[in-house]
Design a protein around this motif. Structure first.
Motif, PDB file in Angstrom:
ATOM      1  N   ASP A 322       0.814  -1.221   0.000  1.00  0.00           N
ATOM      2  CA  ASP A 322       0.000   0.000   0.000  1.00  0.00           C
ATOM      3  C   ASP A 322       0.841   1.263   0.000  1.00  0.00           C
ATOM      4  N   ILE A 323       2.149   1.124  -0.093  1.00  0.00           N
ATOM      5  CA  ILE A 323       3.039   2.288  -0.060  1.00  0.00           C
ATOM      6  C   ILE A 323       3.375   2.719  -1.480  1.00  0.00           C
ATOM      7  N   ALA A 324       3.229   4.015  -1.740  1.00  0.00           N
ATOM      8  CA  ALA A 324       3.440   4.556  -3.084  1.00  0.00           C
ATOM      9  C   ALA A 324       4.840   5.132  -3.223  1.00  0.00           C
ATOM     10  N   VAL A 325       5.272   5.272  -4.466  1.00  0.00           N
ATOM     11  CA  VAL A 325       6.548   5.915  -4.765  1.00  0.00           C
ATOM     12  C   VAL A 325       6.500   7.364  -4.279  1.00  0.00           C
ATOM     13  N   GLY A 326       7.566   7.810  -3.631  1.00  0.00           N
ATOM     14  CA  GLY A 326       7.626   9.179  -3.134  1.00  0.00           C
ATOM     15  C   GLY A 326       7.332   9.311  -1.658  1.00  0.00           C
ATOM     16  N   GLU A 327       6.708   8.293  -1.046  1.00  0.00           N
ATOM     17  CA  GLU A 327       6.444   8.340   0.388  1.00  0.00           C
ATOM     18  C   GLU A 327       7.744   8.150   1.168  1.00  0.00           C
ATOM     19  N   ILE A 328       7.766   8.684   2.385  1.00  0.00           N
ATOM     20  CA  ILE A 328       8.952   8.596   3.248  1.00  0.00           C
ATOM     21  C   ILE A 328       8.730   7.503   4.284  1.00  0.00           C
ATOM     22  N   ILE A 329       9.629   6.546   4.326  1.00  0.00           N
ATOM     23  CA  ILE A 329       9.563   5.479   5.327  1.00  0.00           C
ATOM     24  C   ILE A 329      10.739   5.631   6.283  1.00  0.00           C
ATOM     25  N   VAL A 330      10.524   5.195   7.526  1.00  0.00           N
ATOM     26  CA  VAL A 330      11.567   5.285   8.552  1.00  0.00           C
ATOM     27  C   VAL A 330      12.003   3.875   8.931  1.00  0.00           C
ATOM     28  N   VAL A 331      13.307   3.633   8.866  1.00  0.00           N
ATOM     29  CA  VAL A 331      13.865   2.320   9.203  1.00  0.00           C
ATOM     30  C   VAL A 331      14.795   2.491  10.398  1.00  0.00           C
ATOM     31  N   LYS A 332      14.456   1.797  11.495  1.00  0.00           N
ATOM     32  CA  LYS A 332      15.232   1.911  12.730  1.00  0.00           C
ATOM     33  C   LYS A 332      16.436   0.967  12.709  1.00  0.00           C
ATOM     34  N   PRO A 333      17.418   1.214  13.554  1.00  0.00           N
ATOM     35  CA  PRO A 333      18.595   0.326  13.612  1.00  0.00           C
ATOM     36  C   PRO A 333      18.191  -1.114  13.917  1.00  0.00           C
ATOM     37  N   GLY A 334      18.764  -2.045  13.187  1.00  0.00           N
ATOM     38  CA  GLY A 334      18.472  -3.457  13.377  1.00  0.00           C
ATOM     39  C   GLY A 334      17.292  -3.963  12.585  1.00  0.00           C
ATOM     40  N   ASP A 335      16.596  -3.070  11.875  1.00  0.00           N
ATOM     41  CA  ASP A 335      15.444  -3.478  11.061  1.00  0.00           C
ATOM     42  C   ASP A 335      15.856  -3.659   9.606  1.00  0.00           C
ATOM     43  N   LYS A 336      15.069  -4.501   8.904  1.00  0.00           N
ATOM     44  CA  LYS A 336      15.296  -4.672   7.471  1.00  0.00           C
ATOM     45  C   LYS A 336      14.614  -3.554   6.691  1.00  0.00           C
ATOM     46  N   ALA A 372      15.441  -3.087  -0.823  1.00  0.00           N
ATOM     47  CA  ALA A 372      14.558  -3.905   0.020  1.00  0.00           C
ATOM     48  C   ALA A 372      15.264  -5.209   0.389  1.00  0.00           C
ATOM     49  N   GLY A 373      15.070  -5.648   1.642  1.00  0.00           N
ATOM     50  CA  GLY A 373      15.665  -6.903   2.086  1.00  0.00           C
ATOM     51  C   GLY A 373      17.021  -6.761   2.717  1.00  0.00           C
ATOM     52  N   THR A 374      17.621  -5.559   2.649  1.00  0.00           N
ATOM     53  CA  THR A 374      18.929  -5.346   3.285  1.00  0.00           C
ATOM     54  C   THR A 374      18.730  -4.879   4.730  1.00  0.00           C
ATOM     55  N   MET A 375      19.754  -5.020   5.553  1.00  0.00           N
ATOM     56  CA  MET A 375      19.637  -4.773   7.001  1.00  0.00           C
ATOM     57  C   MET A 375      20.287  -3.453   7.390  1.00  0.00           C
ATOM     58  N   ASN A 376      19.509  -2.586   8.037  1.00  0.00           N
ATOM     59  CA  ASN A 376      20.042  -1.340   8.575  1.00  0.00           C
ATOM     60  C   ASN A 376      20.760  -1.644   9.892  1.00  0.00           C
ATOM     61  N   GLU A 377      22.061  -1.443   9.901  1.00  0.00           N
ATOM     62  CA  GLU A 377      22.872  -1.891  11.036  1.00  0.00           C
ATOM     63  C   GLU A 377      22.872  -0.924  12.221  1.00  0.00           C
ATOM     64  N   HIS A 378      23.007   0.378  11.973  1.00  0.00           N
ATOM     65  CA  HIS A 378      23.266   1.291  13.094  1.00  0.00           C
ATOM     66  C   HIS A 378      22.255   2.430  13.194  1.00  0.00           C
ATOM     67  N   GLY A 379      22.467   3.508  12.442  1.00  0.00           N
ATOM     68  CA  GLY A 379      21.639   4.699  12.589  1.00  0.00           C
ATOM     69  C   GLY A 379      20.253   4.568  11.993  1.00  0.00           C
ATOM     70  N   SER A 380      19.355   5.466  12.444  1.00  0.00           N
ATOM     71  CA  SER A 380      17.998   5.511  11.894  1.00  0.00           C
ATOM     72  C   SER A 380      18.035   6.215  10.539  1.00  0.00           C
ATOM     73  N   LEU A 381      17.275   5.705   9.582  1.00  0.00           N
ATOM     74  CA  LEU A 381      17.259   6.258   8.235  1.00  0.00           C
ATOM     75  C   LEU A 381      15.850   6.654   7.822  1.00  0.00           C
ATOM     76  N   GLU A 382      15.747   7.803   7.175  1.00  0.00           N
ATOM     77  CA  GLU A 382      14.511   8.183   6.498  1.00  0.00           C
ATOM     78  C   GLU A 382      14.748   7.999   5.008  1.00  0.00           C
ATOM     79  N   ILE A 383      13.873   7.210   4.379  1.00  0.00           N
ATOM     80  CA  ILE A 383      14.099   6.792   2.993  1.00  0.00           C
ATOM     81  C   ILE A 383      12.905   7.172   2.122  1.00  0.00           C
ATOM     82  N   MET A 384      13.165   7.815   1.008  1.00  0.00           N
ATOM     83  CA  MET A 384      12.107   8.095   0.037  1.00  0.00           C
ATOM     84  C   MET A 384      11.973   6.893  -0.888  1.00  0.00           C
ATOM     85  N   VAL A 385      10.772   6.327  -0.956  1.00  0.00           N
ATOM     86  CA  VAL A 385      10.531   5.130  -1.758  1.00  0.00           C
ATOM     87  C   VAL A 385      10.644   5.463  -3.245  1.00  0.00           C
ATOM     88  N   THR A 386      11.424   4.656  -3.955  1.00  0.00           N
ATOM     89  CA  THR A 386      11.600   4.869  -5.396  1.00  0.00           C
ATOM     90  C   THR A 386      11.004   3.757  -6.253  1.00  0.00           C
TER      91      THR A 386
END
Length: 809
Positions: A322-336, A372-386
């Protein structure tokens, strides 16, 4: 700037439904009779999860029909399917939210063009796939069908309802499950009826066998054997019926005929033993095959099904679909990371091993791509979906690998042809053994009939036909986990025979990003020289100019104030600094200015011979110095090329458009056997053909775009840096997802081991068949030994092939 060098679920009760609401006269409740005009528009087919009765179907139909743009809807409770027609495709996209509000889950059916894709459970060898294909082709509603045993997939184009196709598949003894786009979260329940039947059949067989050594009635013992045969042999007998109906001689036909024959001559123990061993072998085969198939299906679990989407200052959890291109997602440390995108805020290191096979996490900053499917190891990331979920890199990998597994390699095609000839010949010989010798007085009917039954079992080419596809599926699946896409069994075989590999230099053996190699000041200090060069080159986008600017910045040297910047095409740049005009360019530029380079000319020539591009800096009065820029060799290149030679690649060749000096320098640093310099694109093709004329099987490694002619001319095209590059993933035969060569030796090693294992499997299968055939004549073979020689060999072949899943880089 210009220079000489060009680097290149819910329950019904939730809705107030009770069992009394279920109509007893029909399973499907349709409240609206569609007209022809209703069905015009854009159609979609969906799987609905959570329905417990047909009243649920009615509830969904009413809700969907009230949705804007929907002209036709039909929900079938018994099959869990919904068909919808809408005026515009966008209307179909809103249905998921509508249905989920009612407490159900919706999935769009996955299709290949006009064809649907099904997962087939229960196939034991490729003859099963052939039988199923032939059976379905007899139906008028089926336009085309392709069943691939190794991947367990069926692609079929049909006009009749899905449930009819499932019933037809069930008739042949297998189970069909429609593949949907969200299949990753909804693996069907395992069918345990097979193992249960094997256990019960075995218990009855054991009881009968032990009973024969007691005072138990022979009739009861025979009855135990008969029941054991029926329980263990029901499924293969049913499959055999439809195989015969489809004019196909598969192992189910041969085994069923052998068991019926054994029962006809009173060999009930033999018959029951054959059935039990056959069923046990099939169960072991199925379990082993499923492990190889899961090598790809497990990739589906890499990306999480939900993501935190940023709305203002709030974080909302949403399904990735349900997520569209251009939306901002937040990935916390240790999350995929759930979707492909670009970092817009934050810094972290990301483990990209599932995509690229890189063992070391990669640092990510603002503007960097993530997958997608890669692991965020340390810092929190804000990612624009492409990319949408179906277009992510991991989705493309899975799609390409599944397609690759469905393509037959030359060896597999040959074995299939051999098996199709071998089986009917041995079947005819079995009939001849049963009839001809007794007719001409050579022995008793019973003895020759028994030999004929043994031949029927030996006629099963199961281990032989399974020898190649399982090995290929295992190898391709393992490669995908290590960041290597092999796009078919044919390419796997070629990679295993490669004796020469040609590399493009720029961007393949080298970084493709020039760096400053030497600074030589003559008419000024080094700091002053770099400050002026920094000023002149700051407004140029040329890679060499960028290399000088980056070098100056790293040294902490700031540019001066400049004006009247000019780009001197093919020669360099100029600008005024403090009222005086300065230049940065090549020898040609300073020759036009009538400036003599004097004593530094020999050093310039020497640096050029070593593969450097020279930038001269000066004014109209004097030369201030030179900056030598060179493309650096990748750290992994030399080791990768050494490892290639260790795994048996005899010729490691470099192709470049650069001059002889540059080529010689890079060759010495990387350890290539030979090189071809000063090549145009068409000359690279000639170099590849020269290697082929020398008797080599040639692989060409490039970026998949600039080297397209040479990649096409080579026996095998290998592209680097496929992650995020659609062109490379589409054009090359093998794609290294990471942007370096360290996975290439692993690919060659895996391919060569796959060829060795395929040969082992084929020879082992043929020797087992030959031994069984020979043992028939001296009466050393029994029916149950014949079964072990067939099903046992098949299990051994599968287990041998599964060793490819363990190959590491």
């Amino acid at each position: 700037m210009s220079h000489d060098h060009e680097p290149k679920d819910s329950c019904c009760s939730d809705q107030g439904c009770t069992s009394t609401q279920v109509p007893t006269f029909k399973k499907e409740l349709t409240l609206h009779q569609p007209t022809v005009s209703d069905r015009k528009g854009h159609s979609g087919e969906f799987i609905v999860y959570g329905m417990d009765c047909s009243a649920c179907a009615a509830t969904i139909e009413k809700a969907v029909r009230r949705t804007a743009g929907i002209s036709y809807v039909q929900v079938n409770y018994s099959t869990g399917k919904m068909k919808v027609t809408a005026a515009e495709p966008a209307a179909l996209d809103t249905l998921s939210d509508t249905v989920e509000k009612l407490g159900y889950t919706l999935e769009k059916v996955q299709q290949k063009g006009n064809a649907r894709i099904y997962t087939i459970e229960g196939m034991d060898c490729s003859s099963c796939a052939l039988t199923l294909e032939k059976h379905l082709k007899t139906h008028a509603a089926v336009k085309s069908v392709s069943v691939h045993f190794a991947s367990g997939k069926m692609t079929i184009e049909h006009d009749n309802p899905i449930e009819e196709i499932m019933r037809e598949v069930a008739k042949t003894g297998y189970k069909a499950s429609l593949v949907s786009n969200k299949r990753r979260n909804r693996e069907g329940t395992k069918d345990k009826s097979g193992p249960h039947a094997v256990v019960l059949s075995g218990v009855l067989l054991l009881c009968g066998f032990l009973g024969s050594y007691t005072d138990v009635s022979p009739v009861l013992i025979t009855l135990l054997y008969a029941i054991s045969i029926v329980i263990g042999g029901y499924k293969p007998a049913r499959s055999a019926y439809y195989a015969v109906k489809s004019r196909s001689l598969d192992m189910n036909v041969l085994m069923t005929a052998a068991v019926l024959g054994a029962a006809a001559i009173g060999e009930w123990l033999e018959g029951a033993t054959v059935v039990w061993l056959f069923a046990l072998g099939n169960t072991l085969q199925t379990r082993s095959i499923e492990k190889t198939r899961h090598s790809i299906r497990n990739l589906l679990d890499l990306a999480p099904p939900e993501a935190f989407v940023k709305h203002g200052e709030q974080l909302l959890r949403k399904a990735v679909e349900d997520i569209a291109v251009g939306e901002i997602i937040v990935v916390k440390p240790g999350d995929k990371i759930p979707l492909d995108g670009k970092v817009v805020k934050g810094e972290s290191s990301v483990n990209q091993a599932p995509i690229t096979g890189e063992s070391v996490p990669v640092d990510k900053y603002r503007g960097d791509p993530v997958y997608a499917g890669t692991m965020n190891e340390h810092g929190s990331l804000e990612i624009m979906v492409t990319q949408l979920v179906e277009d992510t890199t991991i989705s493309k990998i899975i799609h390409l690998v599944e397609e690759a597994q469905e393509q037959k390699a030359p060896t597999e095609a040959f074995v299939d042809k051999f098996a199709r000839i071998y089986t009917p010949i041995v079947f005819a010989l079995a009939l001849a053994f049963m009839i001809l010798p007794p007719v001409f007085g050579f022995g008793a009917w019973g003895a020759w009939f028994y030999k004929g039954l043994e031949l029927l079992v030996v006629a099963c080419p199961c281990a032989l036909v399974i020898s190649t596809p399982v090995a290929i599926v295992s190898a391709i699946g393992n490669a995908a986990k290590h960041g290597v896409l092999i796009k078919g069994g044919a390419f796997l075989e070629i990679a295993g025979r490669v004796s020469a590999i040609a590399f493009d230099k720029t961007g393949t053996l080298t970084e493709g990003r020039p760096k400053v190699a030497e600074v030589m000041a003559t008419g000024s200090t080094e700091e002053e020289l770099l400050s002026i060069a920094h000023t002149l080159e700051a407004y140029s986008t040329h890679p060499i100019a960028k290399a000088i600017v980056d070098y100056a910045n790293d040294k902490g040297i700031s540019p001066r104030q400049g004006e009247k910047f000019r780009n001197l095409v093919g020669r360099g740049v100029s600008a005024y600094l403090g009222g005086q005009e300065y230049f940065a360019g090549n020898l040609k530029l300073f020759a036009e200015l009538n400036m003599l380079v004097g004593e530094i000319e020999s050093r310039i020539r020497s640096l050029q011979q070593e593969g450097n591009t020279i930038v001269i800096v000066g004014n109209r009065d004097q030369i201030l110095g030179i900056v030598a820029v060179a493309d650096t060799v990748r750290e992994t290149s030399a080791k990768a090329l050494r490892d290639l030679q260790h795994v048996g690649v005899r010729q490691v060749v470099m192709l470049t458009g650069d001059n002889e000096g540059t080529a010689k320098k890079v060759a010495s640093q990387t350890g290539v056997n030979r090189y071809f310099a000063e090549l145009l694109p068409e000359n690279k093709v000639s170099a590849v053909k020269q290697l082929q004329h020398e008797g080599h099987v040639v692989a060409m490694v490039g970026d998949g775009i600039n080297d397209a002619p040479a990649l096409a001319a080579a026996d095998l095209g290998i592209a680097m840096g496929g992650a995020g590059t659609d062109t490379a993933m589409e054009t090359a035969d093998i794609v290294l997802m990471a942007d370096h060569l360290e996975k290439l030796p692993y690919t060659v090693k895996l391919s060569r081991k796959a060829i060795r294992i395929i040969k082992q499997n084929i020879w082992f299968s043929l020797i087992m068949k030959a031994a069984a055939l020979i043992l028939i004549f001296p009466d050393l073979l029994t029916l149950w030994i014949a079964v072990i020689s067939d099903t046992g060999a098949a299990v051994i072949v599968i287990l041998n092939s599964m060793r490819l899943l363990k190959v590491t880089s």
